[in-house]
Design a protein around this motif. Structure first.
Motif, short mmCIF file in Angstrom:
data_model
loop_
_atom_site.label_atom_id
_atom_site.label_comp_id
_atom_site.label_asym_id
_atom_site.label_seq_id
_atom_site.Cartn_x
_atom_site.Cartn_y
_atom_site.Cartn_z
N PHE A 1 5.26 8.92 4.63
CA PHE A 1 5.03 9.81 5.74
C PHE A 1 5.58 9.33 7.00
N CYS A 2 6.02 8.01 7.23
CA CYS A 2 6.53 7.63 8.33
C CYS A 2 8.21 7.57 8.16
N CYS A 3 8.58 7.92 6.94
CA CYS A 3 10.06 7.95 6.84
C CYS A 3 10.73 9.41 6.60
N LEU B 1 0.96 -1.22 0.00
CA LEU B 1 0.07 -0.02 0.01
C LEU B 1 0.69 1.40 -0.14
N CYS B 2 2.04 1.05 0.78
CA CYS B 2 2.84 2.36 1.10
C CYS B 2 3.44 2.60 -0.61
N ILE B 3 3.85 1.62 -1.15
CA ILE B 3 4.37 1.98 -2.55
C ILE B 3 3.23 2.48 -3.58
N ASP C 1 8.41 -3.08 11.29
CA ASP C 1 7.52 -3.40 12.37
C ASP C 1 6.26 -2.24 12.09
N TYR C 2 6.95 -1.14 11.59
CA TYR C 2 5.90 0.02 12.05
C TYR C 2 4.63 -0.20 11.16
N ARG C 3 3.39 0.09 11.56
CA ARG C 3 2.18 0.28 10.61
C ARG C 3 1.55 1.33 11.26
N CYS C 4 0.89 2.00 10.35
CA CYS C 4 0.12 3.11 10.61
C CYS C 4 -1.35 2.81 10.49
N LYS C 5 -2.27 3.66 10.86
CA LYS C 5 -3.83 3.40 10.78
C LYS C 5 -4.02 3.13 9.71
N LEU C 6 -3.43 3.91 8.57
CA LEU C 6 -4.12 3.60 7.29
C LEU C 6 -3.66 2.10 6.69
N LEU C 7 -2.59 1.84 7.14
CA LEU C 7 -2.29 0.48 6.72
C LEU C 7 -3.18 -0.65 7.36
N ASP C 8 -3.59 -0.32 8.63
CA ASP C 8 -4.47 -1.35 9.14
C ASP C 8 -5.82 -1.33 8.63
N THR D 1 7.23 13.56 7.88
CA THR D 1 5.87 14.31 7.88
C THR D 1 5.25 13.88 9.28
N LEU D 2 5.60 12.71 9.55
CA LEU D 2 4.63 12.20 10.92
C LEU D 2 5.83 12.35 11.86
N TYR D 3 6.79 12.06 11.82
CA TYR D 3 7.91 12.01 13.19
C TYR D 3 9.30 12.81 12.90
S1 SF4 Z 1 3.30 2.70 6.97
FE1 SF4 Z 1 1.60 4.30 6.64
S2 SF4 Z 1 2.69 6.17 6.88
FE2 SF4 Z 1 4.22 4.70 6.67
S3 SF4 Z 1 4.47 4.82 4.53
FE3 SF4 Z 1 3.15 3.20 4.72
S4 SF4 Z 1 1.22 4.20 4.48
FE4 SF4 Z 1 2.45 5.85 4.74
#
Ligand code: SF4
Ligand code: SF4
Length: 202
Positions: free
Chosen positions: A11-13, A3-5, A78-85, A16-18
């Motif tokens: 945003f998590c890299c 999904l990220c790709i 390991d990281y998962r954002c809400k959008l991914l979930d 934007t978020l951190y």
């Molecule tokens: S884990 Fe979430 S914030 Fe990070 S790249 Fe994927 S969709 Fe974007």
């Protein structure tokens, strides 16, 4: 993590978020000189010193992780954002996710030059650091100096924080108080400055 790709989201890299990503002890041997590592320079939520690397991550290239197939710090896998979930559970379609990411990027890219013009965050600052610095500059303005422009900027910042908290990381809700501040500022900017009112007996 396709999904990220698919959405071109980083945003998590990309800051934007951190502003930093936490490291575990076992990550340290694989870091070599690839990350800007800050050891014990930050505190975790429970107040303990925490090793971290700075964001934007220097290995994030064109909204993609350039070392996706290589050994990376644990948080990267390991990281998962809400959008991914939400996408994983079928609550959000790929198309909806793509539209959301595009909207957030559009707002972020519109905001960034305005933040840079007032923030005091140093070169290479993450979007989060720019945001917090700009807010602290805006907070120094008294109601009398508040312009409609700066009130609108606060409102845009608040909108951004709410979008990020709602869709990516609920912990960011701590910044949504900005919305109240922005609305207050809009009210201040709409009112004539107090010193323009005629004084008694004049
Ligand atoms: S884990 Fe979430 S914030 Fe990070 S790249 Fe994927 S969709 Fe974007
Ligand atoms: S190494 Fe890749 S996944 Fe990890 S923060 Fe950098 S760009 Fe993101």
């Amino acid at each position: 993590m396709s999904l990220c790709i698919d959405c071109g989201c980083a945003f998590c890299c990309d800051g934007t978020l951190y502003s930093h990503a936490p490291l575990k002890e076992e990550d340290l041997p694989i870091l070599a000189n690839r990350f800007d590592v800050l050891l014990a320079d930050r505190k975790s939520v429970d107040g303990k010193p925490e090793a971290s690397f700075k964001q934007p991550c220097r290995l994030c290239v064109n909204d993609r992780c350039s070392v996706h197939e290589e050994k990376r710090p644990a948080i990267c896998g390991d990281y998962r954002c809400k959008l991914l979930d939400s996408h994983g559970s079928g609550k959000v379609t790929t198309e909806e996710a793509r539209t959301l990411v595009e909207n957030v990027k559009e707002l972020r890219d519109r905001l960034r030059p305005k933040l840079e013009s007032i923030a005091d965050a140093g070169c290479g600052a993450s979007f989060l650091e720019l945001t917090l610095s700009a807010v602290s500059q805006l907070e120094k303005e008294g109601a009398a100096e508040r312009t409609t422009q700066s009130a609108e900027l606060l409102l845009d910042i608040a909108m951004m924080r709410i979008l990020l908290a709602k869709n990516f990381d609920s912990r960011l809700t701590k910044h949504t108080w900005l919305a109240d501040k922005a609305l207050q500022a809009m009210g201040d900017a709409a009112e004539p400055p107090a010193h323009s009112a005629p004084g008694p007996g004049k």
